[in-house]
Design an enzyme around this catalytic site. Structure first.
Site, PDB file in Angstrom:
ATOM      1  N   HIS A   1       0.836  -1.204   0.000  1.00  0.00           N
ATOM      2  CA  HIS A   1       0.000   0.000   0.000  1.00  0.00           C
ATOM      3  C   HIS A   1       0.870   1.251   0.000  1.00  0.00           C
ATOM      4  O   HIS A   1       0.659   2.185  -0.784  1.00  0.00           O
ATOM      5  CB  HIS A   1      -0.917  -0.024   1.229  1.00  0.00           C
ATOM      6  CG  HIS A   1      -1.769   1.201   1.370  1.00  0.00           C
ATOM      7  ND1 HIS A   1      -1.408   2.292   2.118  1.00  0.00           N
ATOM      8  CD2 HIS A   1      -2.969   1.507   0.808  1.00  0.00           C
ATOM      9  CE1 HIS A   1      -2.345   3.212   2.032  1.00  0.00           C
ATOM     10  NE2 HIS A   1      -3.318   2.759   1.251  1.00  0.00           N
TER      11      HIS A   1
ATOM     12  N   CYS B   1      -6.162   2.329 -16.581  1.00  0.00           N
ATOM     13  CA  CYS B   1      -5.658   3.033 -15.413  1.00  0.00           C
ATOM     14  C   CYS B   1      -5.079   1.976 -14.483  1.00  0.00           C
ATOM     15  O   CYS B   1      -5.342   0.806 -14.613  1.00  0.00           O
ATOM     16  CB  CYS B   1      -6.737   3.870 -14.742  1.00  0.00           C
ATOM     17  SG  CYS B   1      -8.220   2.974 -14.305  1.00  0.00           S
TER      18      CYS B   1
END
Lengths: 885, 885
Positions: free
Chosen positions: A454, A835
């Site tokens: 993350h 994306c």
């Protein structure tokens, strides 16, 4: 071994090869052959190459030489001896050879080399006699015995070095070159005592060839291949070449030369040389080499020849060259040439100059750049001229350098930013609620997680430097300290600096150098824009990111993630109230407070992207991401119960809600369009904000192109329902889909790819969300996999790179192509974007170029890289040299 | 409306239709037309049908009659009047008609009907005059005004009933039939006061047609369609038919008749009739009807005609018929016929008898059975003759009935089983660690979760009855009590009974009836085995399940899940030690203790499956499933810290391990083959157990066919690595893959389907794991989705049934087909199976039949259902009447 195998040609003389035969002869073999062809045999010592196929056969055959190899080597050696007029091991006038590895791609220092092969007690005398230089002969013999023991038999280099050190002490000298013939002979004998030295040159040659083959599977080579994604089954070639000697006295020498400056790319040859030395001396750093320009003073003839050759080679190869040469008694020999590895600024400079000089056209020039490396030009760096003490090393997770005072929480980072204090956010790992801290901090350091954690993903997305997985550091957020080997080394507020380009962490007050986008870089990017057919957009959630990305050449926003807008200080509380609301009215009132803030976000982004498309994704993550952790609320409630606190009611309500929103697999849970169907009020508020912002921006004269994107669609019907909702909210503002805005969807689930023809009926555009598509198609949770699985899978050769870095073309790529094809089957002109992280990865961009995609979208700092990669894909495509997808 | 639409034929006379026109005319319209054709016009009152397309046009046209409909209705009515010799509304001799709905599939009671249409103040007199029966005329008029107000205008039925009640009191009578003409006229006037009664019969007709159209979108109909998966865009037809009167006196009557006994299937007509009554009286239960056999005494002629007609219809339709008839003054009219809905035992009985009688061939007979319903024949049931008080209703999660004392934990269930006490496991929800309790309990009851919850899946898999999601019950495991509306209603040890076939929960001591597999059922299954081409295996983890499944006809084990073996009392501790082990040695010693237990498991299963294949899946779930919950360990450690307990060290070690094995998305985490690659020692132990058991079973004379299955494969290389491991362990026992056992893989990830041609190189067989494939292809976590999403998605018409119950053919099915095709492209004879819930679902089985699958595998109790469904798929296929996949 079959007759067919026996008939295979394993050996090629240099005179028979060419650079087109790189796969078979390796880079070095092909280039030496090519040089022989263009510079003439007198400039390149003769020799032959044993093919990479022989190496593969050797590995497959359980380390046995394939049938026919011994015979073909003997024949080639015979030809070499005839041409040189010398024989290997001849006690009168011995031929000496080097044995060098040479893989298809250069793997510097990873494979083994043996020099001076052919010497023994008999031939050393011949060498001495023929050269009239006893010391040279014994120095060569000493070097050979040392190298053979070390490289072929694996004896530790230190044992040899210790012996050299001892004899130097004994003789009272400090330099190797001060050792006389007798000392060198004594050393040779000492070395021979370390192992069973093979006197027969044929045995020596066979042993050296085998050592090169074996080095292909050595630890260093395996590691290098892993990092550089070189397939194991390529194998290495072996080059056997007549030795020439740079250590024959003052008119001899060795050196390395680049056709241009290898650091800056300036159009002047650069390099080093050492008189009276062999090549290894130049590289090893034992003696300080001289600048290649000084050749002019030393031997002007050689200087002129070398510089002329460098020009010839560069023109011939169409790329900057990295060469090795030896001067033997005034005669220049070229030993090797290859395209020069170079830092980004040199690559850019070369490309621009090469076009200016008429050496290359724009497409060819751009193809010489390694797109991935350009990232380095867009971020601050540690001052390369300063040394500093390394505290720890981690994963180079997001490029750029940063320094500041340590903070341990996002809140503290935000507070520091408000006071204009520079801080680095230091945490074991990060989560969605830490994102506000990324904006506020100069950089991020974690002790856990790798390139796909993350922290790494968010940092790269925001262009914030980050080092992750600095596992030697124990980061104790509660205690407010960082420990190393159990001892506290840092506390909150202490200075720390990180270099996310290299993964280095230091406590020194390093000087940071700001990036400047050079004119050359701008020129290259402009050429790329002429050549590429893929558009490049950016992923941006704030006006600041949008402005930055536009500076970098983004042609719009491909992904504006609205969830990040709800983590800001002034929003998070309100979002929590939305989720905890009892009943519709309370929820709507909390949403009403968020509405003007959302509207403001969008107005800022529309202004920044005036005239360009902006794709806004409606809320995607599961709602529990906005709530406190179950564990924390349970602890708070327990405390409140004991203390009979007034908060208990509220806490128990929160606890209920947090519990009810818990999910076993949040990635596959109540998110994306599912939220929109379950809780339409949230999407309605977002749409209201978008449309109000659109009208306000228009009124201010901004040219707005908004594309509303619905995430995580599986079924055509889901998008039909959402289209209904979106159009209804739009209609209240007299806005019409197709005229005032577009409605599209992320294609990020396998089912959506398989049934894209159905979904396209409801969509004005598709954007492939390859991150989640990778997670679902492979059944890999990014959060969980990389800690445990990634390294092991690379080690076990399941894959050579994380599928989250470079698109898994056969699997996930197949789904993307299927989705693109089916979507366009329904709507011929359907706009297709990508994306997600892959949108900024050069290899993946090449794949998308060949898959009919209209644009990729990546983080602002990746935009220039993507522009170059897209242009390279187009150049390769037009040149018919595509990757063959 | 366009001319084309105006030219559409919206109306068909009964004489022009046939049963093939079901889609256009609805079931009732098509069957009435068919009856007219085969029984003659004199047996079926004339009329016409307005098509389903007219209804669809009406709905799409915002509730306007499509162009041309009015005119075509008027024309058809004219023809009907001409044939009948009467006119609608004629004051002398009025034609009366019924207006009935009739959808493509029967939707009993869900759509509206209006009888006696055409009466008004003028025509009622004509009816009275022509029939000479004033009371009859006014009774008909009264009924019509009541029905029209209720059905067409939506006036509450109670208002009419109250008025009838009032007048009966007023006249001092108790039966409707005792009301005289005057009373009926008064009632009619009272009813007409309730609303604006349309006197013009044309208005009446138009209103009634519109009411039928509208009823298609009524609440009841929508709900019924949802449950029965009937598409909304089918629409309903409208049948306008001349009235005949069963209420014209003692030689008139109405009834319903089945061609065979509708409960048992015995080959004798059954049914009810009422003299002097209209059809609605028979169904409404106001008067007690008489058995149809008594017709013989009442009017022998009619009896003979009806029984003959029933035989004719049954032979014509090739299925048991469910009819309505009316006798008007001694003349028999057939109003309707349709294939009879019937319980499983009747369906089976009919199939067998129909073949015996030469009515149908075996394939045709099997096609008449609803495979899904057969489940009911294999489980105990509540005694249907006893009434009991319902405590709560939940989801019918796993069929069968059970009763016993309440226990709240798996441990208590296991202890009770050891004492031979019958218990029901009662929990809010269940998890993997509760599985031992399923084996030990008679049944399972939960307050949360639906058909796809853990409790439901495991219970169905084990054939344990279960009711889930009984949401009105508050199950408090800590307090050891069950609350209803806040009040404690049950405590541990109290008696409870559940019926998993109906979802009912009671505290009454209900009598349970054991299932008996009838001879007819065995006969049907034997025929199915002749006809089907799909093999049927079972999912079984224990010898007991294997024996049970074999009794039910399983042709082997398609999925033996080894993880369940580690939850047993004697194993769980050892498995925890394996996971918590420090270092390899400790782990191997703990594994060594598990080895003989695993071996024993496999020996038992091999013995039970002597001669049949057994597919053993290596360990699949993430390791943390075997460890205690993080939350619990944290609490224990905290307590130990406070109490300075000696356990603290151990607990902290456990805590570390539990924390390090936590996963954000366990479904996509470290499981399946990833475990095998990360922790090969566990797989090695399992393989050792398998191979030792194989040898032991062989020595005992058992014919063993073991198939080792590797779960969750994405990459060919993963399977290559595992093949290496398996073959190595096998070789130590002189066992050779391909000769002594097979190696295959589960195909349960989208990537594996897309690249099945690569994976097939390493596989002897594939088994499609459609549960996990559904989760990944759709991005749906089964654990999370059904609580929140499923109901909402059905409501919003995203899908009509959970994709975990019936395979999502367009998406997941496409992947299965791709995997099957690609796998066979590499290996022509590759064996292909399906394991997972879909293997027992009839619709999914039909899909698999058409996808080249060799066998399905399902839970033991689903095996007979799967055998029938597989045969039906083959019959449809051969008849060219496939589902058109």
């Amino acid at each position: 071994m079959s007759e067919a195998a026996a008939a295979t040609r394993w050996v090629y003389d240099f005179a028979d090869g060419s650079r087109e035969m790189r796969d078979l002869l390796g880079g070095k073999g092909a280039n030496v052959a090519e040089m022989t062809r263009i510079l003439g045999a007198e400039r390149v010592p003769a020799g032959f190459t044993i093919t990479t196929e022989a190496c593969v056969a050797y590995m497959q055959g359980d380390k046995a030489f394939p049938d026919g190899l011994d015979g073909q080597v003997a024949e080639a050696l015979g030809r070499l001896e005839a041409a040189a007029g010398k024989r290997l091991g001849d006690p009168e006038d011995p031929l000496l050879v080097s044995v060098r590895s040479g893989a298809r791609e250069s793997m510097p220092g990873m494979l083994d080399t043996v020099l001076n092969l052919g010497l023994n007690d008999a031939s050393v005398a011949g060498l001495a006699a023929r050269t009239g230089n006893e010391r040279f002969a014994w120095d060569s013999y000493r070097r050979f015995v040392q190298m053979y023991g070390n490289v072929v038999l694996g004896i530790e280099g230190e044992r040899f070095e210790d012996a050299i050190q001892a004899i130097k002490q004994d003789r009272g000298v400090t330099e190797d070159t001060d050792l006389d013939r007798a000392a060198l002979e004594e050393l040779t004998r000492t070395f021979q005592g370390f192992y069973d030295f093979p006197s027969d040159p044929q045995d020596q040659l066979r042993g050296a060839i085998q050592a090169v083959f074996d080095s292909w599977m050595g630890r260093r080579a395996v590691e290098y291949r892993r990092i550089n994604r070189i397939p194991e089954d390529w194998g290495t070639a072996v080059n056997v070449q007549q030795m020439v000697f740079g250590n024959k006295g003052d008119t001899s020498g060795s050196g390395v030369a680049f056709s241009r400056d290898e650091v800056t790319g300036e159009p002047e040859p650069s390099g080093d040389f050492l008189p009276n030395a062999q090549g290894e001396d130049v590289v090893s750093g034992v003696r300080t080499p001289r600048d290649i320009r000084e050749l002019k003073d030393w031997q002007p003839e050689v200087h002129a020849q070398l510089f002329e050759i460098l020009r010839t080679l560069e023109a011939h190869y169409g790329d900057m060259q990295d060469t090795e040469f030896t001067v033997e008694e005034g005669r220049l020999y070229m030993l090797q040439t290859r395209n020069a590895k170079r830092p980004a600024q040199a690559a850019v400079r070369f490309a621009v100059d090469a076009v200016g000089e008429g050496l290359l056209d724009k497409g060819q020039a751009i193809a010489t750049i390694e797109a991935e490396k350009l990232d380095a030009l867009l971020h601050p760096t540690f001052d390369p001229d300063v040394t500093y003490e390394v505290l720890a090393r981690g994963v180079a997770a997001s490029p750029g350098a940063a320094k500041g005072a340590i903070v341990f929480t996002a809140e503290d980072a935000v507070a520091a930013a408000a006071d204009d204090r520079a801080v680095v956010l230091v945490r074991p790992f990060t989560e969605a609620e830490d994102v506000a801290g990324f904006h506020a901090a100069q950089g991020v350091l974690t002790s856990e997680g790798g390139k796909a954690s993350h922290a790494a993903l968010v940092a790269r997305g925001m262009g914030v430097p980050a080092v992750t997985g600095a596992g030697t550091l124990e980061i104790d957020v509660r205690a407010g300290e960082v420990r190393l080997d159990g001892a506290v080394v840092l506390r909150e507020g202490d200075l720390i600096a990180i270099d996310g380009t290299t993964g280095t962490v230091t406590t020194d007050d390093v000087v940071l150098i700001d990036p400047v986008m050079s004119d050359e870089f701008r020129t290259v990017l402009a050429w790329c824009d002429e050549l590429r057919r893929l558009d490049v957009r950016t992923n941006a959630d704030t006006p600041e990111d949008a402005v930055k990305a536009r500076e970098f050449g983004a042609q719009g926003i491909g992904l504006c993630r609205t969830e990040h807008m709800f983590f800001g200080e002034d929003r998070h509380d309100k979002m929590v109230r939305v989720i905890l609301a009892d009943g519709d009215e309370e929820r709507r009132s909390a949403l009403a407070e968020l509405l003007p803030l959302q509207q403001g976000d969008f107005e800022g982004i529309f202004a920044a992207m005036d005239g360009l498309p902006v794709t806004i994704r409606l809320l995607d993550p599961p709602l529990h991401e906005f709530l406190p952790k179950l564990h924390d609320v349970e602890a708070q409630a327990e405390r409140a119960r004991i203390e009979r606190s007034d908060d208990l009611d509220h806490l128990e309500h929160t606890l209920d809600r947090v519990r009810s929103l818990q999910e076993v697999n949040p990635m596959l849970g109540t998110r994306g369009v599912r939220l929109g169907i379950l809780y339409p009020a949230i999407y309605e508020m977002q749409l209201e904000g978008i449309f109000r912002a659109l009208l306000a921006a228009r009124a201010a004269g901004t040219d707005v192109h908004v594309e509303v994107m619905v995430p995580l669609v599986d079924y055509e019907r889901e998008l039909e329902l959402l289209r209904g909702l979106i159009e209804r909210v739009g209609a209240a503002h007299d806005l019409v889909a197709g005229r005032d805005y577009l409605i599209g969807t992320m294609i990020e689930l396998p089912r959506a790819c398989l049934l894209a023809d159905w979904i396209a009926h409801e969509a004005d555009f598709f954007s492939f969300g390859t991150n989640d598509l990778t997670q679902t198609a492979l059944g890999f949770s990014r959060d969980d996999i990389e800690g445990r699985i990634l390294a092991r899978y690379i080690e076990m050769k399941v894959f050579d790179r994380s599928p989250f870095e470079t698109l898994d073309a056969p699997g996930v790529g197949q789904l993307v192509r299927m989705g693109a094809w089916l979507g366009r089957k329904t709507k011929a002109g359907l706009k297709l974007g990508v994306c997600g992280e892959h949108g900024g990865d050069p290899d993946s961009i090449d794949f998308f170029h060949h898959s009919g995609i209209d644009y990729v979208s990546c983080s602002p700092y990746r935009v220039p890289v993507a522009r170059v990669a897209a242009a390279q894909a187009a150049v390769r495509d037009d040149g018919g040299d595509g990757a063959g997808w």
